[in-house]
Design a protein around this motif. Sequence first.
Motif, PDB file in Angstrom:
ATOM      1  N   ILE A 167       0.880  -1.161   0.000  1.00  0.00           N
ATOM      2  CA  ILE A 167       0.000   0.000   0.000  1.00  0.00           C
ATOM      3  C   ILE A 167       0.920   1.214   0.000  1.00  0.00           C
ATOM      4  O   ILE A 167       1.791   1.334   0.867  1.00  0.00           O
ATOM      5  CB  ILE A 167      -0.918   0.007   1.233  1.00  0.00           C
ATOM      6  N   VAL A 168       0.737   2.079  -0.988  1.00  0.00           N
ATOM      7  CA  VAL A 168       1.609   3.241  -1.141  1.00  0.00           C
ATOM      8  C   VAL A 168       0.747   4.499  -1.231  1.00  0.00           C
ATOM      9  O   VAL A 168      -0.155   4.584  -2.059  1.00  0.00           O
ATOM     10  CB  VAL A 168       2.490   3.124  -2.407  1.00  0.00           C
ATOM     11  N   PHE A 213       1.059  10.929  -6.732  1.00  0.00           N
ATOM     12  CA  PHE A 213       0.007  10.262  -7.483  1.00  0.00           C
ATOM     13  C   PHE A 213      -1.106  11.223  -7.904  1.00  0.00           C
ATOM     14  O   PHE A 213      -1.957  10.860  -8.710  1.00  0.00           O
ATOM     15  CB  PHE A 213      -0.596   9.112  -6.669  1.00  0.00           C
ATOM     16  N   GLU A 214      -1.099  12.439  -7.351  1.00  0.00           N
ATOM     17  CA  GLU A 214      -2.127  13.428  -7.683  1.00  0.00           C
ATOM     18  C   GLU A 214      -2.203  13.642  -9.196  1.00  0.00           C
ATOM     19  O   GLU A 214      -1.184  13.863  -9.853  1.00  0.00           O
ATOM     20  CB  GLU A 214      -1.825  14.774  -7.018  1.00  0.00           C
ATOM     21  N   GLN A 227       0.155   5.552 -11.594  1.00  0.00           N
ATOM     22  CA  GLN A 227       0.559   5.403 -10.196  1.00  0.00           C
ATOM     23  C   GLN A 227       1.297   4.083 -10.005  1.00  0.00           C
ATOM     24  O   GLN A 227       2.378   4.032  -9.401  1.00  0.00           O
ATOM     25  CB  GLN A 227      -0.663   5.458  -9.280  1.00  0.00           C
ATOM     26  N   HIS A 228       0.727   3.020 -10.536  1.00  0.00           N
ATOM     27  CA  HIS A 228       1.346   1.699 -10.390  1.00  0.00           C
ATOM     28  C   HIS A 228       2.680   1.632 -11.123  1.00  0.00           C
ATOM     29  O   HIS A 228       3.628   1.007 -10.641  1.00  0.00           O
ATOM     30  CB  HIS A 228       0.394   0.618 -10.879  1.00  0.00           C
ATOM     31  N   GLN A 229       2.762   2.286 -12.277  1.00  0.00           N
ATOM     32  CA  GLN A 229       4.027   2.298 -13.019  1.00  0.00           C
ATOM     33  C   GLN A 229       5.146   2.945 -12.210  1.00  0.00           C
ATOM     34  O   GLN A 229       6.300   2.494 -12.285  1.00  0.00           O
ATOM     35  CB  GLN A 229       3.855   3.012 -14.359  1.00  0.00           C
ATOM     36  N   LYS A 261      -1.774  -1.361  -4.061  1.00  0.00           N
ATOM     37  CA  LYS A 261      -2.832  -0.384  -3.834  1.00  0.00           C
ATOM     38  C   LYS A 261      -2.157   0.969  -3.664  1.00  0.00           C
ATOM     39  O   LYS A 261      -1.287   1.120  -2.808  1.00  0.00           O
ATOM     40  CB  LYS A 261      -3.639  -0.742  -2.585  1.00  0.00           C
ATOM     41  N   THR A 262      -2.540   1.917  -4.506  1.00  0.00           N
ATOM     42  CA  THR A 262      -1.944   3.247  -4.434  1.00  0.00           C
ATOM     43  C   THR A 262      -3.029   4.281  -4.166  1.00  0.00           C
ATOM     44  O   THR A 262      -4.161   4.157  -4.642  1.00  0.00           O
ATOM     45  CB  THR A 262      -1.205   3.604  -5.741  1.00  0.00           C
ATOM     46  N   TYR A 263      -2.652   5.291  -3.383  1.00  0.00           N
ATOM     47  CA  TYR A 263      -3.592   6.332  -2.985  1.00  0.00           C
ATOM     48  C   TYR A 263      -2.892   7.682  -2.947  1.00  0.00           C
ATOM     49  O   TYR A 263      -1.726   7.767  -2.563  1.00  0.00           O
ATOM     50  CB  TYR A 263      -4.130   6.078  -1.565  1.00  0.00           C
TER      51      TYR A 263
END
Length: 86
Positions: A35-36, A41-42, A49-51, A72-74
């Motif tokens: 989890i990142v 990521f904005e 984001q995953h890349q 999971k990215t946020y």
Amino acid sequence: MITLEQVKSMIEKEIPDAEVQVQDLTGTGDHLQAIVVSSQFEGKSLVKQHQLVFAALKQPLESEAIHALALKTYTPQAWKATTQTA
């Protein structure tokens, strides 16, 4: 074999403001979940984001030290909304 702390450090090196949680899903050390949370990521799609995260883990993914990665990215705002509803 790569440690969870090494994975966390590799992500934090590429994404310095990231808050990272890494878990071993199977006990074998090669099936992980990360989890990142990062402001980087904005405005980026989930794929972008995953890349960013995959780029940080290129070597262990290519060498199969990490066989599978659930990611999971946020953004910080999305993470805050997720944790408030949980």
